[in-house]
Design a protein around this motif. Sequence first.
Motif, PDB file in Angstrom:
ATOM      1  N   GLU A   1      10.678   6.824   4.258  1.00 21.58           N
ATOM      2  CA  GLU A   1      11.256   7.210   3.288  1.00 21.58           C
ATOM      3  C   GLU A   1      12.583   6.722   2.678  1.00 21.58           C
ATOM      4  O   GLU A   1      12.822   6.547   1.557  1.00 21.58           O
ATOM      5  N   TRP A   2      13.113   5.825   3.748  1.00 23.05           N
ATOM      6  CA  TRP A   2      14.357   4.901   3.316  1.00 23.05           C
ATOM      7  C   TRP A   2      13.622   3.717   2.453  1.00 23.05           C
ATOM      8  O   TRP A   2      14.392   3.355   1.519  1.00 23.05           O
ATOM      9  N   LYS A   3      12.534   3.238   2.707  1.00 25.60           N
ATOM     10  CA  LYS A   3      11.865   2.130   2.124  1.00 25.60           C
ATOM     11  C   LYS A   3      11.609   2.512   0.460  1.00 25.60           C
ATOM     12  O   LYS A   3      11.998   1.735  -0.304  1.00 25.60           O
ATOM     13  N   LEU A   4      11.213   3.609   0.469  1.00 30.72           N
ATOM     14  CA  LEU A   4      10.914   4.257  -0.690  1.00 30.72           C
ATOM     15  C   LEU A   4      12.185   4.487  -1.680  1.00 30.72           C
ATOM     16  O   LEU A   4      11.864   4.347  -2.701  1.00 30.72           O
ATOM     17  N   GLU A   5      12.822   4.988  -0.961  1.00 29.04           N
ATOM     18  CA  GLU A   5      14.259   5.272  -1.703  1.00 29.04           C
ATOM     19  C   GLU A   5      15.053   4.140  -2.213  1.00 29.04           C
ATOM     20  O   GLU A   5      15.360   4.116  -3.483  1.00 29.04           O
TER      21      GLU A   5
ATOM     22  N   SER B   1       7.751  14.435   1.264  1.00 27.64           N
ATOM     23  CA  SER B   1       6.444  14.391   2.296  1.00 27.64           C
ATOM     24  C   SER B   1       6.732  13.473   3.158  1.00 27.64           C
ATOM     25  O   SER B   1       5.888  13.121   3.997  1.00 27.64           O
ATOM     26  N   TYR B   2       7.812  12.735   2.859  1.00 33.33           N
ATOM     27  CA  TYR B   2       8.268  11.570   4.097  1.00 33.33           C
ATOM     28  C   TYR B   2       9.092  11.778   4.853  1.00 33.33           C
ATOM     29  O   TYR B   2       9.711  10.743   5.626  1.00 33.33           O
ATOM     30  N   ASN B   3       9.801  13.156   4.804  1.00 29.98           N
ATOM     31  CA  ASN B   3      10.708  13.375   5.712  1.00 29.98           C
ATOM     32  C   ASN B   3      10.487  13.172   7.168  1.00 29.98           C
ATOM     33  O   ASN B   3      11.436  12.646   8.051  1.00 29.98           O
ATOM     34  N   GLU B   4       9.287  13.144   7.870  1.00 29.69           N
ATOM     35  CA  GLU B   4       9.025  13.047   9.153  1.00 29.69           C
ATOM     36  C   GLU B   4       9.008  11.429   9.570  1.00 29.69           C
ATOM     37  O   GLU B   4       9.188  11.182  10.808  1.00 29.69           O
TER      38      GLU B   4
ATOM     39  N   GLU C   1       0.697  -1.229  -0.034  1.00 33.18           N
ATOM     40  CA  GLU C   1      -0.164  -0.016   0.140  1.00 33.18           C
ATOM     41  C   GLU C   1       0.710   1.189   0.081  1.00 33.18           C
ATOM     42  O   GLU C   1       0.489   2.350  -0.640  1.00 33.18           O
ATOM     43  N   LEU C   2       1.932   1.286   0.668  1.00 29.44           N
ATOM     44  CA  LEU C   2       2.907   2.444   0.744  1.00 29.44           C
ATOM     45  C   LEU C   2       3.405   2.657  -0.611  1.00 29.44           C
ATOM     46  O   LEU C   2       3.321   3.909  -1.034  1.00 29.44           O
ATOM     47  N   LEU C   3       4.033   1.513  -1.321  1.00 34.15           N
ATOM     48  CA  LEU C   3       4.299   1.658  -2.615  1.00 34.15           C
ATOM     49  C   LEU C   3       3.514   2.117  -3.627  1.00 34.15           C
ATOM     50  O   LEU C   3       3.633   2.981  -4.439  1.00 34.15           O
ATOM     51  N   LYS C   4       2.391   1.652  -3.560  1.00 35.57           N
ATOM     52  CA  LYS C   4       1.159   2.114  -4.552  1.00 35.57           C
ATOM     53  C   LYS C   4       0.826   3.732  -4.349  1.00 35.57           C
ATOM     54  O   LYS C   4       0.761   4.341  -5.174  1.00 35.57           O
TER      55      LYS C   4
END
Length: 299
Positions: free
Chosen positions: A93-97, A85-88, A10-13
């Motif tokens: 953020e690390w997973k998406l990067e 938008s995921y800095n917090e 869900e995070l990825l989508k």
Amino acid sequence: MLEGQIKYAELLKTAYEEYLQIYLCGDLKPSLSYLKYEFDFINDKNIGIFGNEMIEADLREVTNVINEWNNLLHRWYAWNTVLESYNEDRQKEWKLESEFLKLIIDKCLFVPSRIKDTFINVGIENFHQIRLATHDKYDDKIEKHRYDPRIRASDNKLIHNYPSRKNKEEILEGILSFCNHKNFLDKLQGLNNDQYQRQLTQNYRNLSSHSIAPRITAGTVSPIARTIEKTTRMQKNTDGSFSKVEVEDKTSVVYSYGGTEPLNRNQLFDANVEEFKEARNCYDEFKKLLKKTISEIPN
């Protein structure tokens, strides 16, 4: 386990939908357009049996590399915008990067060195063909720094030599001695320079290929370093204080804590965009020089 995988999916989508909205808006950086495949000028003159085909094929591949780099930078910019938008939530953020951006960054950081070598190698081969077509007495040999393979007298084997980049730059300059090449070589020298390699990227490309490269965004690597330094001793001064002085002709092994800090993703992007612009300028000068030298080939 399944519940965690569902949340991750869900995070990825969600993130990818945000990425597509930014990517499709068209307001991306760098704002330079893609290069056009306009090579008709190459066939204005006869460049020997294979010269026209060789030069056109090589120029097309150089154009492909730069256009691919442009596309990668557009994607990098879009993902940078999403990840703001995921800095917090540094874990997200690390997973998406890691999922979407790490390989894009890695490829972009390798391109400046790659494109510089490409310009040098293609330049040697292309302008060699143009000189063959231009000057009757120019020989079809590239002997400087043993660029062409040679026969070894002891066993009659064909030996291939692999000149360094510096040696190839000298070979290219020699081949270009018949024309005004200054603008092209000046732009070529500006690519992948020492400031970009060591200061802005902390030698990322070389360390990725041969050792341990800095991480992106988070994580310190190589916390303990082993170095060889000149041996020192404490010497007493006349006022009673002490100074560190070197011991002549002696070295010591030194272990120290420190490590390589992670690279900032946004700063890396800005530095890589500047390299891309340098490469575009070099491409323009390369193409101009091809046009001029081809136009001067006798009919």
